[in-house]
Write a protein that holds these residues in place. Structure first.
Motif, mmCIF file in Angstrom:
data_model
loop_
_atom_site.group_PDB
_atom_site.id
_atom_site.type_symbol
_atom_site.label_atom_id
_atom_site.label_comp_id
_atom_site.label_asym_id
_atom_site.label_seq_id
_atom_site.Cartn_x
_atom_site.Cartn_y
_atom_site.Cartn_z
ATOM 1 N N MET A 116 0.842 -1.198 0.000
ATOM 2 C CA MET A 116 0.000 0.000 0.000
ATOM 3 C C MET A 116 0.876 1.245 0.000
ATOM 4 S SD MET A 116 -2.844 1.168 2.807
ATOM 5 C CE MET A 116 -3.654 2.754 2.648
ATOM 6 N N CYS A 117 0.502 2.214 -0.816
ATOM 7 C CA CYS A 117 1.261 3.458 -0.915
ATOM 8 C C CYS A 117 0.934 4.365 0.266
ATOM 9 C CB CYS A 117 0.907 4.154 -2.230
ATOM 10 S SG CYS A 117 1.792 5.698 -2.477
ATOM 11 N N HIS A 118 1.963 4.922 0.866
ATOM 12 C CA HIS A 118 1.789 5.895 1.929
ATOM 13 C C HIS A 118 2.270 7.261 1.442
ATOM 14 C CE1 HIS A 118 2.127 2.244 4.793
ATOM 15 N NE2 HIS A 118 0.862 2.563 4.624
ATOM 16 N N TYR A 119 2.009 8.272 2.241
ATOM 17 C CA TYR A 119 2.320 9.645 1.850
ATOM 18 C C TYR A 119 3.254 10.268 2.883
ATOM 19 C CZ TYR A 119 -1.049 8.509 -1.573
ATOM 20 O OH TYR A 119 -1.672 7.865 -2.596
ATOM 21 N N ILE A 120 3.951 11.332 2.480
ATOM 22 C CA ILE A 120 5.051 11.871 3.269
ATOM 23 C C ILE A 120 4.933 13.389 3.382
ATOM 24 C CG2 ILE A 120 7.566 12.046 3.492
ATOM 25 C CD1 ILE A 120 7.799 9.772 1.474
ATOM 26 N N GLU A 121 5.250 13.886 4.556
ATOM 27 C CA GLU A 121 5.622 15.285 4.715
ATOM 28 C C GLU A 121 7.057 15.312 5.204
ATOM 29 O OE1 GLU A 121 4.208 18.275 4.016
ATOM 30 O OE2 GLU A 121 2.656 17.080 3.008
ATOM 31 N N SER A 122 7.937 15.966 4.454
ATOM 32 C CA SER A 122 9.317 16.181 4.877
ATOM 33 C C SER A 122 9.413 17.602 5.409
ATOM 34 C CB SER A 122 10.290 15.975 3.716
ATOM 35 O OG SER A 122 10.238 14.635 3.271
ATOM 36 N N ILE A 123 9.650 17.723 6.701
ATOM 37 C CA ILE A 123 9.520 19.008 7.387
ATOM 38 C C ILE A 123 10.872 19.409 7.968
ATOM 39 C CG2 ILE A 123 8.335 20.220 9.258
ATOM 40 C CD1 ILE A 123 6.071 18.115 8.927
ATOM 41 N N ASN B 203 0.832 21.709 7.041
ATOM 42 C CA ASN B 203 -0.499 21.335 7.524
ATOM 43 C C ASN B 203 -1.528 21.363 6.398
ATOM 44 O OD1 ASN B 203 -0.257 20.635 10.250
ATOM 45 N ND2 ASN B 203 -0.332 22.774 10.929
ATOM 46 N N LYS B 204 -1.438 22.387 5.561
ATOM 47 C CA LYS B 204 -2.403 22.515 4.460
ATOM 48 C C LYS B 204 -2.273 21.348 3.492
ATOM 49 C CE LYS B 204 -3.870 25.592 0.714
ATOM 50 N NZ LYS B 204 -3.633 26.901 0.033
ATOM 51 N N ARG B 205 -1.049 21.020 3.063
ATOM 52 C CA ARG B 205 -0.887 19.918 2.100
ATOM 53 C C ARG B 205 -1.251 18.582 2.728
ATOM 54 N NH1 ARG B 205 4.802 18.982 -0.833
ATOM 55 N NH2 ARG B 205 5.388 18.318 1.274
ATOM 56 N N PHE B 206 -0.811 18.360 3.946
ATOM 57 C CA PHE B 206 -1.106 17.128 4.667
ATOM 58 C C PHE B 206 -2.616 16.898 4.775
ATOM 59 C CE2 PHE B 206 -2.153 15.530 8.975
ATOM 60 C CZ PHE B 206 -1.638 14.247 8.901
ATOM 61 N N ASN B 207 -3.349 17.895 5.203
ATOM 62 C CA ASN B 207 -4.791 17.733 5.386
ATOM 63 C C ASN B 207 -5.540 17.703 4.057
ATOM 64 O OD1 ASN B 207 -5.499 17.694 8.388
ATOM 65 N ND2 ASN B 207 -4.040 19.381 8.272
ATOM 66 N N THR B 208 -5.033 18.406 3.051
ATOM 67 C CA THR B 208 -5.651 18.337 1.716
ATOM 68 C C THR B 208 -5.491 16.945 1.117
ATOM 69 O OG1 THR B 208 -5.294 20.694 1.295
ATOM 70 C CG2 THR B 208 -5.600 19.281 -0.629
ATOM 71 N N LEU C 96 0.058 19.010 12.540
ATOM 72 C CA LEU C 96 1.292 18.223 12.606
ATOM 73 C C LEU C 96 2.152 18.593 13.804
ATOM 74 C CD1 LEU C 96 2.145 18.264 8.815
ATOM 75 C CD2 LEU C 96 1.640 16.222 10.150
ATOM 76 N N GLU C 97 2.034 19.802 14.263
ATOM 77 C CA GLU C 97 2.836 20.243 15.405
ATOM 78 C C GLU C 97 2.603 19.363 16.634
ATOM 79 O OE1 GLU C 97 3.973 24.456 17.595
ATOM 80 O OE2 GLU C 97 2.016 24.231 16.623
ATOM 81 N N ASP C 98 1.409 18.801 16.745
ATOM 82 C CA ASP C 98 1.075 17.969 17.905
ATOM 83 C C ASP C 98 1.830 16.647 17.900
ATOM 84 O OD1 ASP C 98 -0.705 19.935 18.696
ATOM 85 O OD2 ASP C 98 -2.436 18.970 17.738
#
Length: 204
Positions: A1-8, A22-27, A41-43
């Protein structure tokens, strides 16, 4: 299964560009999984203990699966290999980078690739780009991925969007590579036959 990434990017104990992540992650969660709840994401990120530049990698689908941290070193990029692929699609930042990796393997002696899709310049294997026309910085209007730093730079008018055709690339003087981890101006190349090399077709 494909997962998604935020590189911060974390630096000096601070999360950089959080609102755009946050905007891209939630979109992505909403468009791909129908998730309507807002997640901050800060949490989920422990930034306070990271003072040097650090990559925080958040893997998720409907929910966050994993959060990891790694010290970040700025890569050395001195030349790019032009590659063509009209079928590539990387609209969402995912763990499936097989197509990009296949193109990257075509770079020969270049440090990275610059991907051309349907005659339009897009991105490198891991960066958005902007080109200097002598008066302003222009970024491809149709990138492979709308990066978070790209969105931030557009929002404060540091760069502007334009369709950049391959045949026009040598009308520009300079090219900058940037992403969440690489600040605008940290990687800049003059545009000439030494920095743009090897036109290679993956498909037509």
């Amino acid at each position: 299964m494909c997962h998604y990434i935020e590189s911060i990017c974390i630096e000096k104990g601070q999360i950089l560009n959080l609102s755009f992540h946050n905007k891209r992650f939630n979109t992505t969660r909403k468009e791909l999984f129908g998730s309507s709840s807002f997640v901050n994401l800060e949490d989920f990120i422990n930034a306070e203990t990271h003072f040097e530049r650090t990559k925080c990698r958040v893997i998720y689908d409907q929910e966050i699966i994993d959060v990891s941290y790694q010290p970040y070193k700025l890569p050395s990029i001195n030349c790019l290999s032009l590659v063509f692929d009209n079928e590539i699609n990387y609209q969402y930042k995912s763990t499936d980078r097989n197509r990009i990796n296949q193109l990257f393997d075509l770079r020969n002696d270049a440090d990275d690739i610059l991907i051309v899709k349907n005659g339009l310049v897009t991105d490198t294997s891991f960066c958005n780009i902007a080109l200097w026309n002598g008066m302003e910085w222009e970024t491809p209007a149709k990138p492979l991925l709308k990066g978070t730093r790209r969105e931030q730079l557009l929002s404060n008018f540091t760069i502007k969007e334009r369709n950049i055709y391959l045949e026009d690339i040598y009308t520009y003087n300079k090219i900058r590579l940037f992403n969440a981890m690489i600040q605008f101006g940290e990687i800049e190349l003059m545009i000439n036959k030494f920095t743009l090399k090897n036109t290679i077709h993956k498909n037509a």
